[in-house]
Write a protein that holds these residues in place. Structure first.
Motif, short mmCIF file in Angstrom:
data_model
loop_
_atom_site.label_atom_id
_atom_site.label_comp_id
_atom_site.label_asym_id
_atom_site.label_seq_id
_atom_site.Cartn_x
_atom_site.Cartn_y
_atom_site.Cartn_z
N UNK A 385 0.72 -1.30 0.40
CA UNK A 385 0.32 -0.02 -0.26
C UNK A 385 0.92 1.26 0.20
N UNK A 386 2.15 1.30 0.79
CA UNK A 386 2.93 2.58 0.61
C UNK A 386 3.75 2.95 -1.04
N UNK A 387 3.26 1.51 -1.62
CA UNK A 387 3.86 2.18 -2.97
C UNK A 387 2.66 3.05 -3.83
N UNK A 388 1.64 2.44 -3.81
CA UNK A 388 0.43 3.36 -4.44
C UNK A 388 -0.08 4.44 -3.47
N UNK A 389 0.26 4.90 -1.94
CA UNK A 389 0.43 5.88 -1.47
C UNK A 389 1.06 7.20 -2.32
N UNK A 390 2.55 6.40 -2.68
CA UNK A 390 3.58 7.07 -3.07
C UNK A 390 3.03 7.87 -4.26
N UNK A 391 2.14 7.12 -5.18
CA UNK A 391 1.85 7.60 -6.11
C UNK A 391 0.74 8.58 -6.41
N UNK A 392 0.30 8.40 -5.21
CA UNK A 392 -0.95 9.12 -5.05
C UNK A 392 -0.16 10.95 -4.39
N UNK A 393 0.58 10.76 -3.81
CA UNK A 393 1.52 12.08 -2.78
C UNK A 393 1.82 12.50 -4.26
N UNK A 394 2.88 12.24 -5.67
CA UNK A 394 2.97 12.64 -6.22
C UNK A 394 2.06 13.12 -7.05
N UNK A 395 0.89 13.00 -7.53
CA UNK A 395 -0.11 13.55 -8.01
C UNK A 395 -0.70 15.08 -7.27
N UNK A 396 -0.71 14.60 -5.69
CA UNK A 396 -0.68 15.71 -4.77
C UNK A 396 -0.04 16.60 -4.95
N UNK A 397 1.50 16.50 -4.87
CA UNK A 397 2.23 17.51 -5.05
C UNK A 397 2.50 18.44 -6.32
N UNK A 398 2.45 17.73 -7.35
CA UNK A 398 2.01 18.28 -9.11
C UNK A 398 1.26 19.15 -9.06
N UNK A 399 0.11 19.01 -8.31
CA UNK A 399 -0.76 19.87 -7.84
C UNK A 399 -0.72 21.80 -7.40
N UNK A 400 0.39 21.58 -7.17
CA UNK A 400 1.21 22.61 -5.90
C UNK A 400 0.63 22.39 -4.85
N UNK A 401 0.43 21.72 -3.93
CA UNK A 401 -0.11 21.39 -2.66
C UNK A 401 0.54 20.65 -1.82
N UNK A 402 1.34 21.35 -0.44
CA UNK A 402 2.13 21.31 0.15
C UNK A 402 1.63 20.57 0.80
N UNK A 403 2.21 19.71 0.47
CA UNK A 403 1.77 18.15 2.39
C UNK A 403 1.33 18.75 3.61
N UNK A 404 1.99 19.38 3.93
CA UNK A 404 2.38 19.57 5.46
C UNK A 404 0.47 20.03 5.43
#
Length: 606
Positions: A385-404
């Motif tokens: 599941x962490x591998x899938x989360x990594x791809x999700x977080x990549x897409x979040x970051x690509x939209x200019x969203x700060x993960x914090x």
């Protein structure tokens, strides 16, 4: 204001167990005395960190009785013309209120007339020095010189004395040293006000804490509001929830568009909040030390607060929903995983899916050595599941969203609810994996129940209890979260009215266990400790002190703050031995309006 008006601020710094004078200091605010770090060092006669050490101080223009003072700030750089300042906090309270001139920047480094009162050679009678400035030297100190044949030169005992400028009618710095290369010359150095910002910042921070500490529990809502108003959107440090940490955080922030330091802005903003009668008068006195126009400052901060509240009426608050569903036959792996990004949570409609963006796994192969080993359409193992989360977080970051600023909500089957999802090892694009929800700048991670979405009979009760929880947002969390025990029948009765559950052990994840009871009774919140390995830790006390000692409104922020402050582990195998509560917290926070889209986008898992 004349120089003599400020004599009551002058202090004598004594050698240990003696009335002999090592140097000079001066009160800059209430109980706080500024002096040179090398004076403190000579008093203590050691090279250890002196914070917390006690030394003897006399205010000779008030009385001749020495009193104790604690070192609260110490900055000493032994290189030429380096930092050399210390702050002492007088232990005795109830000191006479005196009128103190401000420390202001020196406008002219050359030919400014100055006066100094100190204790040359340790003479208790003291002595006056008159001189002129001769310009700034590398490192920031300002050279001073007495041009008269008679009169005193800068010598031992003057260090730490405030420097008065006739043109400014104010203090402009502090005497720090004599000119060693030519002992017969009447030359010395002062640290100008602009080079004393670190110790003055420490004075502001400590004195404001003194003022608010006793009332902080009564003022928690007002303090958090003022903190949020004064905290820049771009500030990358973790959000704080404890008073001392809040003040320390504010102390590191640049002033921004206003001229006053951020701590002064915070105090002025606090004056704008209702319900601060218990500290209002003292707070006004405190703020007026640092601003020439308090009404204007308060007005500016009220405008900022109004703008912030206006923007909050249309918040973004990005969320990542991760749905993990077990195989219906085995109630275990393989797990089907879906992910949605909701950029504007208050514009999101779960009934239609409007505002939710389904996330893809197109880039999964960048994190998998053998792509054929994982088939998301069939399902994945928990460790994948962490591998899938990594791809999700990549897409979040690509939209200019700060993960914090991101909230990650995991909708999980009961059987997985005791997993440490915030420790999910997310593969980095470069370097070592990082835990999803632990450490500085991590997102906010929340547990959700997948089964709760299927409990239609309890939906109305769940919604009712959630509304009651929101109505109780100003209540202390400890009063709302009941303690769980071994008697599940009694717990079931208690949960009929309770809004939250707390446990210091792992809950049972069966339908008849604690988590099943949460679903059956519509209880929307829970917090529990997963660690059982460290026997000598009172986890219940830590929950009370670090998690539940705040109002419900800021409980999610408190949990995130603890996780962000948790120490970095060299190896995740060390997790069981960690005594940081932030490493072991499970947090269930179930808003019935924040659920995955009910619309079916595709027959295949995303």
């Amino acid at each position: 204001m004349e120089f003599e008006t400020n004599n009551k601020a002058i202090a004598q710094i004594h050698y240990a167990e003696s009335k002999a004078i090592a140097g000079t200091g001066f009160r800059v605010s209430g109980r706080y005395v500024l002096t040179c770090a090398h004076v403190v060092k000579s008093v203590l006669k050691n090279d250890q960190e002196p914070i917390g050490d006690v030394i003897s101080v006399t205010l000779p223009f008030i009385n001749d009785q020495p009193q104790e003072a604690t070192v609260v700030f110490y900055q000493f750089n032994e290189s030429d013309y380096g930092a050399d300042a210390a702050v002492l906090r007088l232990v005795a309270n109830g000191l006479p209120v005196i009128e103190l001139a401000s420390l202001v920047p020196l406008r002219q480094y050359f030919e400014s007339k100055i006066r100094v009162l100190g204790f040359p050679g340790g003479d208790r009678a003291g002595g006056h020095l008159t001189a002129v400035t001769r310009g700034q030297i590398p490192g920031g100190w300002v050279q001073i010189e007495d041009t008269k044949e008679t009169g005193l030169a800068v010598e031992e005992g003057f260090s730490g004395a405030p420097v008065w400028c006739e043109a400014h009618k104010a203090f402009v710095g502090m005497v720090v040293a004599r000119y060693q290369a030519r002992p017969t010359a009447k030359l010395g150095y002062m640290i100008p006000t602009e080079k004393l910002q670190a110790p003055l910042q420490a004075v502001r921070q400590h004195s404001l804490n003194d003022l608010l500490a006793a009332k902080q529990q009564l003022l928690i809502s007002q303090i958090m509001t003022a903190y949020k108003v004064c905290r820049p959107d771009s500030w990358s440090k973790p959000f704080q929830t404890e008073l001392q940490a809040i003040l320390a955080d504010l102390g590191q922030m640049p002033a921004g568009q206003l001229s006053e330091p951020r701590l002064v802005q915070f105090a002025a903003c606090l004056l704008n909040q209702p319900g601060i009668v218990s500290v209002r008068n003292k707070l006004i006195v405190w703020v007026e030390q640092y601003t020439a126009d308090l009404p204007k400052l308060r007005s500016q901060l009220q405008d900022r607060q109004n703008q912030q509240q206006s923007s909050l009426s249309k918040p973004i608050n990005p969320c990542l929903f991760v749905s993990i569903q077990a195989d219906k036959t085995t109630q275990a792996a393989p797990y089907r995983v879906n992910g949605w990004l909701i950029c504007k949570i208050h514009q999101y409609n779960p009934e239609t899916g409007e505002g939710a963006e389904p996330l893809s796994l197109d880039s999964l192969d960048r994190y998998v050595d053998d792509p054929s080993s994982i088939d998301p359409e069939v399902g994945v193992k928990y460790k994948d599941i962490p591998l899938l989360l990594a791809t999700y977080l990549d897409q979040v970051g690509n939209r200019g969203i700060d993960l914090q600023h991101l909230t990650v909500e995991f909708f999980m089957p009961l059987a997985l609810m005791n997993k440490a999802v915030e420790h999910s090892p997310i593969p980095a694009e470069y370097g070592f994996p990082f835990p999803l929800g632990i450490g500085e700048n991590c997102p906010h991670v929340v547990l959700r129940s997948q089964e709760r979405l299927e409990f239609g009979r309890s939906l109305g009760l769940w919604q009712s209890k959630w509304q009651r929880l929101q109505d109780s947002c100003k209540d202390k969390s400890a009063a709302v979260f009941i303690k769980g025990g071994d008697n599940l029948k009694q717990l079931q009765k208690d949960l009929k009215t309770a809004l939250g559950l707390r446990l210091t052990r792992l809950p049972k994840t069966t339908n008849q266990g604690e988590l099943g009871l949460l679903l059956a009774t519509g209880t929307p919140a829970a917090v529990w400790v997963r660690c059982q390995a460290v026997d000598d830790i009172d986890w219940n006390a830590l929950l009370e002190q670090q998690v539940l000692n705040c109002c419900l409104k800021i409980l999610p922020e408190t949990v995130t703050s603890l996780r962000r402050a948790a120490s970095e582990l060299d190896d995740e195998t060390d997790l069981g031995n960690s005594t940081d509560l932030g490493h072991h917290l499970s947090f269930l926070w179930e808003d019935p309006q924040r659920v995955p889209p009910k619309i079916v986008y595709s027959a295949a898992a995303l």
